[in-house]
Design a protein around this motif. Structure first.
Motif, PDB file in Angstrom:
ATOM      1  N   ILE A  49       0.856  -1.183   0.000  1.00  5.64           N
ATOM      2  CA  ILE A  49       0.000   0.000   0.000  1.00  5.64           C
ATOM      3  C   ILE A  49       0.890   1.231   0.000  1.00  5.64           C
ATOM      4  CG2 ILE A  49      -1.671   1.339   1.362  1.00  5.64           C
ATOM      5  CD1 ILE A  49      -2.582  -1.401   2.576  1.00  5.64           C
ATOM      6  N   ASP A  51       0.437   5.104   0.855  1.00  5.24           N
ATOM      7  CA  ASP A  51      -0.516   5.988   1.522  1.00  5.24           C
ATOM      8  C   ASP A  51       0.076   7.389   1.590  1.00  5.24           C
ATOM      9  OD1 ASP A  51      -2.326   7.246   3.271  1.00  5.24           O
ATOM     10  OD2 ASP A  51      -2.683   5.382   4.359  1.00  5.24           O
ATOM     11  N   VAL A 131      -3.254   0.754  -3.780  1.00  7.83           N
ATOM     12  CA  VAL A 131      -2.944  -0.638  -3.440  1.00  7.83           C
ATOM     13  C   VAL A 131      -2.339  -1.289  -4.668  1.00  7.83           C
ATOM     14  CG1 VAL A 131      -3.874  -2.880  -2.719  1.00  7.83           C
ATOM     15  CG2 VAL A 131      -4.848  -0.766  -1.778  1.00  7.83           C
TER      16      VAL A 131
END
Length: 162
Positions: A49, A51, A131
């Motif tokens: 991921i 972020d 993702v």
């Protein structure tokens, strides 16, 4: 009316193309000053991921705090890795490391002071989450944060390790 419909189709197909894309190649630094090339981000064949956050962004901090509480379990269950990418500008970049340490976030933290990496995905606001599957292919993107959204994120990761 036709122009609106055509515009919506372009946006939809643009999103689908982005959702299937590989990582762009940009050069960033991590919080230790090491140079990282973004197209080499990986997690040894497991999902990861990306972020995007900023120290001043309250929803970003709530999201990363919420994930931090369950991150160890996520790693045990799926092997997922999180790259937290700060978009703090150069004059605030010195606030990133102290905040990460104070919060105890166990993420790989990268610095994107010009937001080039975030913009390469079409991310307009933060928090912005991407993702990737085990091959580095982008499979999901999400803007914003509401309480509990981390569960949806985890479900997306679990789908990749079935």
């Amino acid at each position: 009316m036709r122009k609106i419909f055509a515009g919506m189709l372009v946006m939809l197909f643009g999103f689908i193309a982005t959702a299937q894309a590989q990582l762009p190649k940009l050069t960033l630094r991590d919080i230790n000053g090491q140079t990282i090339t973004t197209d080499t981000l990986n997690n040894g064949g497991k999902p990861f991921i990306i972020d995007f956050f900023a120290t001043w962004c309250k929803p970003c901090n709530r999201e990363l705090d919420a994930i931090s509480e369950v991150y160890e379990d996520w790693q045990k269950d799926t092997g997922v890795k999180i790259f937290a990418v700060s978009i703090d500008q150069a004059q605030n970049i010195n606030k990133v490391r102290p905040m990460v340490e104070q919060k105890g976030w166990d993420y790989d933290v990268l610095l994107d002071p010009n937001s080039d990496f975030r913009r390469s995905f079409g991310g307009q606001m933060i928090p912005f989450v991407v993702v990737c599957d085990g091959n580095g292919k982008v499979v999901y993107q999400h803007n914003g944060y509401t309480e509990g959204a981390e569960n949806e994120l985890y479900d997306k990761v679990k789908e990749l390790v079935k």
